[in-house]
Design an enzyme around this catalytic site. Structure first.
Site, PDB file in Angstrom:
ATOM      1  N   HIS A  16      41.521  39.096  34.715  1.00 22.47           N
ATOM      2  CA  HIS A  16      42.141  39.555  35.963  1.00 22.47           C
ATOM      3  C   HIS A  16      43.667  39.513  35.838  1.00 22.47           C
ATOM      4  O   HIS A  16      44.240  38.796  35.018  1.00 22.47           O
ATOM      5  CB  HIS A  16      41.674  38.718  37.159  1.00 22.47           C
ATOM      6  CG  HIS A  16      42.138  37.291  37.143  1.00 22.47           C
ATOM      7  ND1 HIS A  16      43.442  36.915  37.393  1.00 22.47           N
ATOM      8  CD2 HIS A  16      41.456  36.134  36.932  1.00 22.47           C
ATOM      9  CE1 HIS A  16      43.548  35.603  37.340  1.00 22.47           C
ATOM     10  NE2 HIS A  16      42.360  35.106  37.049  1.00 22.47           N
ATOM     11  N   THR A  28      43.211  27.255  38.273  1.00 21.99           N
ATOM     12  CA  THR A  28      42.625  28.011  39.376  1.00 21.99           C
ATOM     13  C   THR A  28      41.162  28.263  39.096  1.00 21.99           C
ATOM     14  O   THR A  28      40.814  28.985  38.161  1.00 21.99           O
ATOM     15  CB  THR A  28      43.331  29.374  39.545  1.00 21.99           C
ATOM     16  OG1 THR A  28      44.737  29.214  39.397  1.00 21.99           O
ATOM     17  CG2 THR A  28      43.006  29.966  40.895  1.00 21.99           C
ATOM     18  N   ARG A  72      39.838  37.814  42.902  1.00 22.88           N
ATOM     19  CA  ARG A  72      40.818  38.344  41.952  1.00 22.88           C
ATOM     20  C   ARG A  72      40.153  39.137  40.832  1.00 22.88           C
ATOM     21  O   ARG A  72      40.728  40.098  40.320  1.00 22.88           O
ATOM     22  CB  ARG A  72      41.680  37.209  41.389  1.00 22.88           C
ATOM     23  CG  ARG A  72      40.905  36.074  40.713  1.00 22.88           C
ATOM     24  CD  ARG A  72      41.820  34.859  40.558  1.00 22.88           C
ATOM     25  NE  ARG A  72      41.208  33.735  39.861  1.00 22.88           N
ATOM     26  CZ  ARG A  72      40.442  32.804  40.452  1.00 22.88           C
ATOM     27  NH1 ARG A  72      40.187  32.889  41.759  1.00 22.88           N
ATOM     28  NH2 ARG A  72      39.954  31.792  39.756  1.00 22.88           N
ATOM     29  N   GLU A 103      35.169  31.300  36.851  1.00 18.03           N
ATOM     30  CA  GLU A 103      36.102  30.384  36.186  1.00 18.03           C
ATOM     31  C   GLU A 103      35.565  28.958  36.159  1.00 18.03           C
ATOM     32  O   GLU A 103      34.721  28.576  36.986  1.00 18.03           O
ATOM     33  CB  GLU A 103      37.462  30.427  36.902  1.00 18.03           C
ATOM     34  CG  GLU A 103      38.580  29.638  36.224  1.00 18.03           C
ATOM     35  CD  GLU A 103      38.864  30.060  34.787  1.00 18.03           C
ATOM     36  OE1 GLU A 103      37.949  29.906  33.938  1.00 18.03           O
ATOM     37  OE2 GLU A 103      39.989  30.516  34.511  1.00 18.03           O
TER      38      GLU A 103
END
Length: 236
Positions: A16, A28, A72, A103
């Site tokens: 991203h 993140t 995102r 993630e």
């Protein structure tokens, strides 16, 4: 060589674009951040050069696109493929929101900088499983979040799905390219597991925000997964 590149199924990994936390290096995971204006430009620039008919990532050659559910990543997918008519709610089932490529769950480290994590662990006397004082996410994982083993297990599930999609097409029987749209950390983990390496194996990998990397197989052999250091591009 160009014919070999195109006939062997490939996996394009797309990171991203930039977010505010990407800019300052904060870990993140589940936090929902949108791309910055520069992040949108990064992805749009990549799309204009690499995505489209007869380009490197040709929608007609794709059998599946796996997208992390984080906003995102979804935004990045849209910027990559909006001009090609490929959408998240594609009726053909070609596009899938895939939790297994999201993630790394950073637990209590969410939003922290690496230096803050190391300082906190030192102050609290936290050591790794093998007694190491210096923290490594690849070895120690995240307090209250995922361990390397948990991340590896879910990525292995996704890799198994991709191998089953591509197994019947190793000699160009039909186009079977795959795109994975996700995150900097999860995609670096994905590359290690694609190659059969443990996550704590030292392997310095760089993937810029908005960039695309390429994985495939040696000698049309599904048992020889490989990483493209460089490949020829289709003529414009």
């Amino acid at each position: 060589m160009a014919d070999l590149d195109a006939s062997t199924p490939r996996v394009f990994i797309a990171r991203h674009g930039e977010t505010e936390w990407t800019k300052n290096g904060r870990y993140t995971g589940s936090t929902e951040l949108l791309l910055t204006p520069d992040g949108e430009k990064q992805v749009s620039g990549t799309a204009s050069h690499l995505v489209g008919s007869k380009k490197l990532v040709d929608p007609e050659r794709l059998v599946k696109v796996f997208v992390s559910p984080r906003k995102r990543a979804q935004q990045t997918f849209t910027l990559l493929f909006e001009k090609e008519g490929l959408k998240l709610d594609d009726a053909s089932g070609k596009v899938v929101l895939e939790e297994d490529i999201t993630e790394w769950d950073h637990g209590m480290y969410e939003g922290w900088l690496g230096g803050e994590i190391r300082s906190s662990r030192k102050e609290r006397g936290v050591v790794g499983e093998k007694g190491e004082e210096e923290w490594s996410i690849w070895r120690d994982g995240c307090e209250g979040g995922e361990s390397p083993q948990q991340v590896a297990e879910r990525l292995d599930r996704l890799i198994a799905k991709i191998r089953e999609l591509q197994r019947p097409c190793m000699n160009g029987e039909q186009a079977a390219d795959v795109v994975v749209v996700a995150h900097g950390m999860s995609l670096r983990c994905f590359v290690k597991r694609w190659l059969g390496y443990p996550l704590d194996m030292p392997l310095a990998l760089m993937l810029s925000p908005g960039a695309i990397g390429i994985l495939s197989y040696l000698k049309h052999d599904i048992e020889q997964p490989a990483f493209f250091v460089g490949m020829s591009l289709p003529p414009l």
